[in-house]
Design an enzyme around this catalytic site. Structure first.
Site, PDB file in Angstrom:
ATOM      1  N   LYS A 124     -42.727 -10.922  16.513  1.00 42.14           N
ATOM      2  CA  LYS A 124     -43.749 -10.354  15.640  1.00 42.14           C
ATOM      3  C   LYS A 124     -45.119 -10.462  16.295  1.00 42.14           C
ATOM      4  O   LYS A 124     -45.908  -9.507  16.294  1.00 42.14           O
ATOM      5  CB  LYS A 124     -43.773 -11.077  14.299  1.00 42.14           C
ATOM      6  CG  LYS A 124     -44.883 -10.592  13.358  1.00 42.14           C
ATOM      7  CD  LYS A 124     -45.209 -11.584  12.270  1.00 42.14           C
ATOM      8  CE  LYS A 124     -45.944 -12.783  12.831  1.00 42.14           C
ATOM      9  NZ  LYS A 124     -46.398 -13.726  11.784  1.00 42.14           N
ATOM     10  N   SER A 125     -45.431 -11.622  16.852  1.00 44.56           N
ATOM     11  CA  SER A 125     -46.750 -11.843  17.436  1.00 44.56           C
ATOM     12  C   SER A 125     -47.023 -10.868  18.570  1.00 44.56           C
ATOM     13  O   SER A 125     -48.113 -10.292  18.677  1.00 44.56           O
ATOM     14  CB  SER A 125     -46.855 -13.280  17.953  1.00 44.56           C
ATOM     15  OG  SER A 125     -46.707 -14.210  16.908  1.00 44.56           O
ATOM     16  N   ARG A 161     -48.080 -24.839   3.150  1.00 42.80           N
ATOM     17  CA  ARG A 161     -46.760 -25.249   3.635  1.00 42.80           C
ATOM     18  C   ARG A 161     -46.548 -26.758   3.552  1.00 42.80           C
ATOM     19  O   ARG A 161     -45.419 -27.217   3.358  1.00 42.80           O
ATOM     20  CB  ARG A 161     -46.538 -24.746   5.069  1.00 42.80           C
ATOM     21  CG  ARG A 161     -46.218 -23.265   5.126  1.00 42.80           C
ATOM     22  CD  ARG A 161     -46.014 -22.754   6.535  1.00 42.80           C
ATOM     23  NE  ARG A 161     -45.561 -21.357   6.509  1.00 42.80           N
ATOM     24  CZ  ARG A 161     -45.594 -20.549   7.544  1.00 42.80           C
ATOM     25  NH1 ARG A 161     -46.052 -20.980   8.714  1.00 42.80           N
ATOM     26  NH2 ARG A 161     -45.162 -19.300   7.446  1.00 42.80           N
ATOM     27  N   SER A 170     -56.086 -19.629  14.689  1.00 40.16           N
ATOM     28  CA  SER A 170     -56.337 -18.991  15.983  1.00 40.16           C
ATOM     29  C   SER A 170     -56.406 -17.478  15.845  1.00 40.16           C
ATOM     30  O   SER A 170     -56.916 -16.790  16.739  1.00 40.16           O
ATOM     31  CB  SER A 170     -55.220 -19.358  16.963  1.00 40.16           C
ATOM     32  OG  SER A 170     -53.978 -18.788  16.565  1.00 40.16           O
ATOM     33  N   GLN A 171     -55.914 -16.935  14.732  1.00 42.85           N
ATOM     34  CA  GLN A 171     -55.924 -15.486  14.552  1.00 42.85           C
ATOM     35  C   GLN A 171     -57.339 -14.921  14.516  1.00 42.85           C
ATOM     36  O   GLN A 171     -57.557 -13.764  14.875  1.00 42.85           O
ATOM     37  CB  GLN A 171     -55.169 -15.091  13.279  1.00 42.85           C
ATOM     38  CG  GLN A 171     -53.664 -15.259  13.402  1.00 42.85           C
ATOM     39  CD  GLN A 171     -52.926 -14.908  12.124  1.00 42.85           C
ATOM     40  OE1 GLN A 171     -53.537 -14.747  11.059  1.00 42.85           O
ATOM     41  NE2 GLN A 171     -51.609 -14.796  12.210  1.00 42.85           N
ATOM     42  N   ARG A 209     -49.637  -7.452  18.386  1.00 42.76           N
ATOM     43  CA  ARG A 209     -50.697  -7.377  19.395  1.00 42.76           C
ATOM     44  C   ARG A 209     -50.547  -6.105  20.234  1.00 42.76           C
ATOM     45  O   ARG A 209     -51.531  -5.431  20.544  1.00 42.76           O
ATOM     46  CB  ARG A 209     -50.660  -8.627  20.290  1.00 42.76           C
ATOM     47  CG  ARG A 209     -51.276  -9.855  19.644  1.00 42.76           C
ATOM     48  CD  ARG A 209     -50.922 -11.125  20.411  1.00 42.76           C
ATOM     49  NE  ARG A 209     -51.623 -12.298  19.909  1.00 42.76           N
ATOM     50  CZ  ARG A 209     -51.279 -12.967  18.806  1.00 42.76           C
ATOM     51  NH1 ARG A 209     -50.224 -12.566  18.105  1.00 42.76           N
ATOM     52  NH2 ARG A 209     -51.975 -14.025  18.411  1.00 42.76           N
ATOM     53  N   GLU A 221     -46.074 -23.000  13.328  1.00 41.01           N
ATOM     54  CA  GLU A 221     -45.160 -22.163  12.548  1.00 41.01           C
ATOM     55  C   GLU A 221     -43.737 -22.726  12.514  1.00 41.01           C
ATOM     56  O   GLU A 221     -42.921 -22.335  11.682  1.00 41.01           O
ATOM     57  CB  GLU A 221     -45.152 -20.743  13.102  1.00 41.01           C
ATOM     58  CG  GLU A 221     -44.648 -20.637  14.528  1.00 41.01           C
ATOM     59  CD  GLU A 221     -45.205 -19.427  15.259  1.00 41.01           C
ATOM     60  OE1 GLU A 221     -44.404 -18.697  15.865  1.00 41.01           O
ATOM     61  OE2 GLU A 221     -46.431 -19.209  15.221  1.00 41.01           O
ATOM     62  N   GLY A 245     -50.655 -12.189   8.134  1.00 40.70           N
ATOM     63  CA  GLY A 245     -51.889 -12.681   8.723  1.00 40.70           C
ATOM     64  C   GLY A 245     -52.376 -11.812   9.862  1.00 40.70           C
ATOM     65  O   GLY A 245     -53.580 -11.587  10.027  1.00 40.70           O
ATOM     66  N   ARG A 259     -40.777 -18.731   6.494  1.00 40.30           N
ATOM     67  CA  ARG A 259     -40.472 -19.986   7.183  1.00 40.30           C
ATOM     68  C   ARG A 259     -39.897 -21.022   6.205  1.00 40.30           C
ATOM     69  O   ARG A 259     -39.028 -21.819   6.591  1.00 40.30           O
ATOM     70  CB  ARG A 259     -41.721 -20.557   7.849  1.00 40.30           C
ATOM     71  CG  ARG A 259     -42.446 -19.608   8.784  1.00 40.30           C
ATOM     72  CD  ARG A 259     -41.693 -19.360  10.065  1.00 40.30           C
ATOM     73  NE  ARG A 259     -42.476 -18.497  10.949  1.00 40.30           N
ATOM     74  CZ  ARG A 259     -41.970 -17.738  11.898  1.00 40.30           C
ATOM     75  NH1 ARG A 259     -40.656 -17.719  12.111  1.00 40.30           N
ATOM     76  NH2 ARG A 259     -42.740 -16.984  12.654  1.00 40.30           N
TER      77      ARG A 259
END
Length: 429
Positions: A28-29, A345, A171-172, A33, A314, A97, A386
């Site tokens: 996904k990441s 979480r 960090s996003q 991107r 994560e 996110g 998750r």
């Protein structure tokens, strides 16, 4: 834009040690991107083996709203960026996110107003850092806007320049600004002022993908990233498997004394999920990678651990689930920021593991987990994929666990329940 509730899902027990080969879908990441960079580039490009899940569908729809043409065929997507991004639409961020953080800097390059909305649960996720940064970059964002939903008004010649943020909660925020920085008139001189930024591998991934497209990024000074203005070259890419989504499958081998292989595991990667190699070894499993993939072999014990998961936060739900089955007290550290993820979480894990019989307490930046004899209960997923992975994992060895929302796994792996059952069935043959 809330998701529709689903029926409960009885987590299947493992009838024998899990022995299977499980192919997981794309990262996904990396997929999201790659989509953003393709939309910002100066020509068409192709993405192969991208993840097709809710988060990446939301991203593609968001980019289409901004005027990007995306043609999908089988495992290949063709992305054609517009000459100028289109304003006037409304973007649905869901609970993603990467969509709620990565798309606003792109929308800030459109000549007019763009609206952002999301699932109601996303309204509590931090956005003020990014919105303040976009104001400083030259976009117009109403003063009262600090969370979703919000509106912003952009301009194709957005100045950019020197921007200071506190990205200690995600960090996003850094990645979001870096991805679009080359398209700002003055480029971007991004400086972080605060506690350590979590999930550094995700920032490293962003920087590497920018450099692959010819963007000059200077990250030689700690907590500072300088992106030179200029074109972003179109690049055809193959997306790696999602290593974080492999976590529950590999962990299944560790907790049942079985063997699981995930094919096509990269030898080198920026994905935080690669930390699973060390994490599962620390728990006592045997872990090895070869040309066939990454293989985890469970042993007769699960050892207690003391882990700093700052760079791979994560993985916390799956790691906490394993720790609840270990031979002593475990500590998870460095993950205070995941209180602001899809759900809180840390609170969710404390509540759900305690309901099964474990004794879990939150610390300032993590969890302390005291294993005890576990029993069945309804495992609440909090619309968090998750958390669903953690509940399914425990269900392999604990009787009578039911998940209240297995459907939330569609966020990053729509086929999760099917892959999980196939893994179990293969082990019983």
């Amino acid at each position: 834009m809330s998701a529709t509730p689903t029926a409960t899902w009885p987590a299947p027990l493992a009838p024998a040690p899990i022995r299977a080969t499980v192919s997981v879908p794309g990262s996904k990441s990396e997929t999201n991107r790659a989509l953003i960079l393709a939309a910002l580039s100066d020509g068409p490009s192709t993405i192969r083996y991208g993840l097709d899940a809710r988060d990446t569908r939301l991203m593609r729809d968001a980019l289409r709203t901004l005027g990007v043409k995306i043609t999908e065929s089988a495992d290949e997507w063709r992305i054609e960026p517009p000459a100028t991004f289109t304003a006037g639409g409304t973007i649905d961020c869901g609970l993603a996110g990467t969509v709620m953080r990565f798309v606003p800097p792109v929308a800030a390059l459109a000549p007019g107003e763009v609206a952002f909305d999301a699932d109601e649960q996303a309204y509590r996720r931090p956005m003020d850092v990014l919105l303040n940064a976009l104001r400083d970059c030259g976009a117009t964002v109403p003063d009262e806007a600090s969370t979703l939903p919000f509106r912003l008004t952009g301009r194709p010649d957005l100045p950019g320049g020197v921007i200071t943020v506190d990205a200690s909660t995600s960090s996003q925020f850094v990645s979001a600004l870096l991805l679009a920085g080359a398209r700002f008139a003055q480029g971007l001189d991004l400086r972080h002022d605060g506690k350590d930024v979590p999930s550094q591998p995700h920032i490293d991934m962003t920087v590497a993908m920018l450099r692959d497209r010819g963007v000059a990024v200077d990250d030689s000074e700690p907590a500072r990233w300088v992106v030179s203005p200029g074109p972003i070259a179109p690049v055809d890419v193959d997306i790696e498997p999602d290593l974080s989504n492999a976590a529950p499958f590999l962990a299944a081998a560790a907790i049942t004394g079985g063997t699981v292989t995930v094919p096509n595991w990269p030898e080198q990667t920026h994905q935080p999920g690669d930390h699973l190699r060390e994490i599962l070894t620390r728990f006592g499993a045997a872990v090895g990678r070869n040309d066939s993939g990454l293989t985890v072999i469970g042993t007769d014990q699960l050892h207690a651990v003391d882990l700093d998961l700052r760079e791979a936060s994560e993985l916390t739900p799956v790691v906490a689930a394993i720790a609840a089955l270990a031979d002593g007290t475990s500590h998870i550290r460095g993950v205070a920021h995941i209180r602001g993820h899809e759900t809180d979480r840390l609170a969710a894990l404390e509540t759900e593991l305690d309901a099964l019989g474990a004794h879990v307490s939150q610390t300032d930046d993590g969890l302390t987990i005291h294993p005890k004899l576990l029993g069945g209960a309804l495992w609440h997923c909090y619309a968090d994929h998750r958390m669903a992975h953690a509940g399914a994992l425990l269900g392999l060895v604990v009787n009578d666990i039911e998940l209240d929302d297995i459907g939330c796994t569609a966020k990053t792996m729509p086929e999760f329940a099917e892959l999980w059952q196939t893994m179990i069935n293969d082990s019983a043959d």
